[in-house]
Scaffold this motif. Sequence first.
Motif, PDB file in Angstrom:
ATOM      1  N   ILE A  77     -23.993 -36.830  -1.469  1.00 44.80           N
ATOM      2  CA  ILE A  77     -24.835 -36.018  -2.355  1.00 44.80           C
ATOM      3  C   ILE A  77     -25.198 -34.678  -1.720  1.00 44.80           C
ATOM      4  O   ILE A  77     -25.413 -33.689  -2.423  1.00 44.80           O
ATOM      5  N   ASP A  78     -25.245 -34.625  -0.391  1.00 44.25           N
ATOM      6  CA  ASP A  78     -25.560 -33.374   0.297  1.00 44.25           C
ATOM      7  C   ASP A  78     -24.482 -32.312   0.089  1.00 44.25           C
ATOM      8  O   ASP A  78     -24.737 -31.120   0.289  1.00 44.25           O
ATOM      9  N   GLU A  79     -23.305 -32.743  -0.320  1.00 39.00           N
ATOM     10  CA  GLU A  79     -22.197 -31.812  -0.555  1.00 39.00           C
ATOM     11  C   GLU A  79     -22.103 -31.389  -2.018  1.00 39.00           C
ATOM     12  O   GLU A  79     -21.213 -30.615  -2.392  1.00 39.00           O
ATOM     13  N   VAL A  80     -23.040 -31.869  -2.842  1.00 36.51           N
ATOM     14  CA  VAL A  80     -23.034 -31.547  -4.272  1.00 36.51           C
ATOM     15  C   VAL A  80     -24.211 -30.618  -4.584  1.00 36.51           C
ATOM     16  O   VAL A  80     -25.361 -30.929  -4.246  1.00 36.51           O
ATOM     17  N   GLY A  95     -31.388 -51.098  -5.804  1.00 40.92           N
ATOM     18  CA  GLY A  95     -31.103 -50.100  -4.783  1.00 40.92           C
ATOM     19  C   GLY A  95     -31.662 -48.733  -5.108  1.00 40.92           C
ATOM     20  O   GLY A  95     -31.958 -47.948  -4.207  1.00 40.92           O
ATOM     21  N   VAL A  96     -31.803 -48.430  -6.401  1.00 46.16           N
ATOM     22  CA  VAL A  96     -32.396 -47.152  -6.801  1.00 46.16           C
ATOM     23  C   VAL A  96     -33.833 -47.069  -6.289  1.00 46.16           C
ATOM     24  O   VAL A  96     -34.242 -46.081  -5.676  1.00 46.16           O
ATOM     25  N   ALA A  97     -34.601 -48.122  -6.548  1.00 51.56           N
ATOM     26  CA  ALA A  97     -35.996 -48.152  -6.092  1.00 51.56           C
ATOM     27  C   ALA A  97     -36.079 -48.252  -4.574  1.00 51.56           C
ATOM     28  O   ALA A  97     -36.900 -47.595  -3.932  1.00 51.56           O
ATOM     29  N   LYS A  98     -35.193 -49.066  -3.987  1.00 58.00           N
ATOM     30  CA  LYS A  98     -35.254 -49.319  -2.538  1.00 58.00           C
ATOM     31  C   LYS A  98     -34.697 -48.172  -1.706  1.00 58.00           C
ATOM     32  O   LYS A  98     -35.277 -47.800  -0.679  1.00 58.00           O
ATOM     33  N   ASN A  99     -33.538 -47.653  -2.102  1.00 57.71           N
ATOM     34  CA  ASN A  99     -32.827 -46.682  -1.277  1.00 57.71           C
ATOM     35  C   ASN A  99     -33.160 -45.228  -1.586  1.00 57.71           C
ATOM     36  O   ASN A  99     -32.990 -44.357  -0.738  1.00 57.71           O
ATOM     37  N   PHE A 100     -33.611 -44.963  -2.810  1.00 57.98           N
ATOM     38  CA  PHE A 100     -33.915 -43.585  -3.214  1.00 57.98           C
ATOM     39  C   PHE A 100     -35.401 -43.244  -3.093  1.00 57.98           C
ATOM     40  O   PHE A 100     -35.784 -42.092  -3.299  1.00 57.98           O
ATOM     41  N   SER A 101     -36.239 -44.237  -2.809  1.00 56.93           N
ATOM     42  CA  SER A 101     -37.678 -43.982  -2.794  1.00 56.93           C
ATOM     43  C   SER A 101     -38.397 -45.106  -2.058  1.00 56.93           C
ATOM     44  O   SER A 101     -37.785 -46.072  -1.615  1.00 56.93           O
ATOM     45  N   ASN A 102     -39.709 -44.973  -1.976  1.00 58.80           N
ATOM     46  CA  ASN A 102     -40.561 -46.056  -1.477  1.00 58.80           C
ATOM     47  C   ASN A 102     -41.393 -46.636  -2.622  1.00 58.80           C
ATOM     48  O   ASN A 102     -42.539 -47.035  -2.443  1.00 58.80           O
ATOM     49  N   GLN A 115     -32.795 -35.923  -0.366  1.00 59.20           N
ATOM     50  CA  GLN A 115     -31.443 -35.666  -0.874  1.00 59.20           C
ATOM     51  C   GLN A 115     -31.387 -35.793  -2.392  1.00 59.20           C
ATOM     52  O   GLN A 115     -30.737 -34.996  -3.080  1.00 59.20           O
ATOM     53  N   VAL A 116     -32.037 -36.824  -2.916  1.00 53.65           N
ATOM     54  CA  VAL A 116     -32.020 -37.077  -4.363  1.00 53.65           C
ATOM     55  C   VAL A 116     -32.984 -36.137  -5.089  1.00 53.65           C
ATOM     56  O   VAL A 116     -32.653 -35.574  -6.141  1.00 53.65           O
ATOM     57  N   LYS A 117     -34.172 -35.962  -4.524  1.00 54.98           N
ATOM     58  CA  LYS A 117     -35.164 -35.087  -5.171  1.00 54.98           C
ATOM     59  C   LYS A 117     -34.639 -33.667  -5.318  1.00 54.98           C
ATOM     60  O   LYS A 117     -34.809 -33.023  -6.354  1.00 54.98           O
ATOM     61  N   ARG A 118     -33.966 -33.180  -4.278  1.00 55.28           N
ATOM     62  CA  ARG A 118     -33.428 -31.818  -4.315  1.00 55.28           C
ATOM     63  C   ARG A 118     -32.514 -31.606  -5.516  1.00 55.28           C
ATOM     64  O   ARG A 118     -32.660 -30.639  -6.274  1.00 55.28           O
ATOM     65  N   LEU A 119     -31.590 -32.535  -5.744  1.00 56.37           N
ATOM     66  CA  LEU A 119     -30.644 -32.370  -6.841  1.00 56.37           C
ATOM     67  C   LEU A 119     -31.332 -32.515  -8.193  1.00 56.37           C
ATOM     68  O   LEU A 119     -31.057 -31.745  -9.122  1.00 56.37           O
ATOM     69  N   LEU A 120     -32.242 -33.473  -8.323  1.00 55.34           N
ATOM     70  CA  LEU A 120     -32.959 -33.648  -9.593  1.00 55.34           C
ATOM     71  C   LEU A 120     -33.781 -32.413  -9.938  1.00 55.34           C
ATOM     72  O   LEU A 120     -33.774 -31.952 -11.082  1.00 55.34           O
ATOM     73  N   VAL A 121     -34.483 -31.884  -8.959  1.00 57.37           N
ATOM     74  CA  VAL A 121     -35.310 -30.694  -9.199  1.00 57.37           C
ATOM     75  C   VAL A 121     -34.434 -29.497  -9.546  1.00 57.37           C
ATOM     76  O   VAL A 121     -34.738 -28.735 -10.476  1.00 57.37           O
ATOM     77  N   ILE A 139     -37.617 -42.856 -10.682  1.00 54.08           N
ATOM     78  CA  ILE A 139     -37.215 -41.817  -9.739  1.00 54.08           C
ATOM     79  C   ILE A 139     -37.382 -40.446 -10.383  1.00 54.08           C
ATOM     80  O   ILE A 139     -37.882 -39.494  -9.758  1.00 54.08           O
ATOM     81  N   VAL A 140     -36.978 -40.339 -11.638  1.00 45.92           N
ATOM     82  CA  VAL A 140     -37.128 -39.089 -12.378  1.00 45.92           C
ATOM     83  C   VAL A 140     -38.609 -38.732 -12.529  1.00 45.92           C
ATOM     84  O   VAL A 140     -39.018 -37.586 -12.296  1.00 45.92           O
ATOM     85  N   ALA A 141     -39.429 -39.716 -12.900  1.00 42.62           N
ATOM     86  CA  ALA A 141     -40.862 -39.477 -13.083  1.00 42.62           C
ATOM     87  C   ALA A 141     -41.517 -39.018 -11.790  1.00 42.62           C
ATOM     88  O   ALA A 141     -42.379 -38.128 -11.796  1.00 42.62           O
ATOM     89  N   SER A 142     -41.106 -39.616 -10.672  1.00 42.48           N
ATOM     90  CA  SER A 142     -41.686 -39.254  -9.379  1.00 42.48           C
ATOM     91  C   SER A 142     -41.209 -37.878  -8.918  1.00 42.48           C
ATOM     92  O   SER A 142     -42.007 -37.055  -8.460  1.00 42.48           O
ATOM     93  N   ALA A 143     -39.916 -37.626  -9.035  1.00 42.78           N
ATOM     94  CA  ALA A 143     -39.345 -36.366  -8.552  1.00 42.78           C
ATOM     95  C   ALA A 143     -39.800 -35.169  -9.382  1.00 42.78           C
ATOM     96  O   ALA A 143     -39.918 -34.052  -8.862  1.00 42.78           O
ATOM     97  N   LEU A 144     -40.047 -35.413 -10.671  1.00 45.59           N
ATOM     98  CA  LEU A 144     -40.399 -34.319 -11.591  1.00 45.59           C
ATOM     99  C   LEU A 144     -41.823 -34.473 -12.119  1.00 45.59           C
ATOM    100  O   LEU A 144     -42.094 -34.280 -13.307  1.00 45.59           O
TER     101      LEU A 144
END
Length: 218
Positions: A77-80, A95-102, A115-121, A139-144
């Motif tokens: 994802i860092d290359e996208v 894994g979405v809840a576990k690996n992308f967030s706490n 890594q994920v927040k950057r792309l979503l934002v 994840i969307v609700a938290s990031a945005l």
Amino acid sequence: MKVGVLLAGCGVFDGAEIHEATLTLYFLDKEGVEIVCMAPNIPQKDVINHLTGQPMDEKRNVLIEAARIARGNIKDIDEVSVDDIDALIMPGGYGVAKNFSNFLEKGADAEVIPQVKRLLVDLFKAGKPIGAICISPVIVASALREAKPTVTIGTDIDVAKTIEAMGAKHLTCPVNEMVVDEEHKIVTTPAYMLGKSIKDVAEGIEKLVKEVIKLAKK
């Protein structure tokens, strides 16, 4: 048109939900768009034996595991960048809840990994659509948070309350439908948060894929 598919590993209990991921890829391919699979190059939070449901004493990598679903055709994802894709879809899975967030530890105070927040934002700021399936809307609700998007995870009251505590709006939704936040170009569907089998979740995911593509063309 290029649509990114963000994968959290491989397997419902510790990675991406394979049915949801495969259906997303199938319906995108059916629509004739170019698919860009991606995942963060990070360790999994845990490894679960999918036969017994018990934790395993081993370590796995999210990107390497997600490559199983992508048949090896996957990017870190860092290359996208936001300029590389016209939209993004996130299948669900624990894994979405576990690996992308706490999220499992922090609930409404959850933080999304950089890594994920950057792309979503970046996608949000560029006005490019985001599709989120199953548990991914948290994840969307938290990031945005500042955007206060409207999303659904189906009918789970506790998760819905947590999403609203993040500042987002939650709408109940049947498994074969989706919720479209036209203003923010965010599309969500419950999938296995509500459905019992692959045929149950397929209809909602197909509608989400078509809507994301439609919004990307606007």
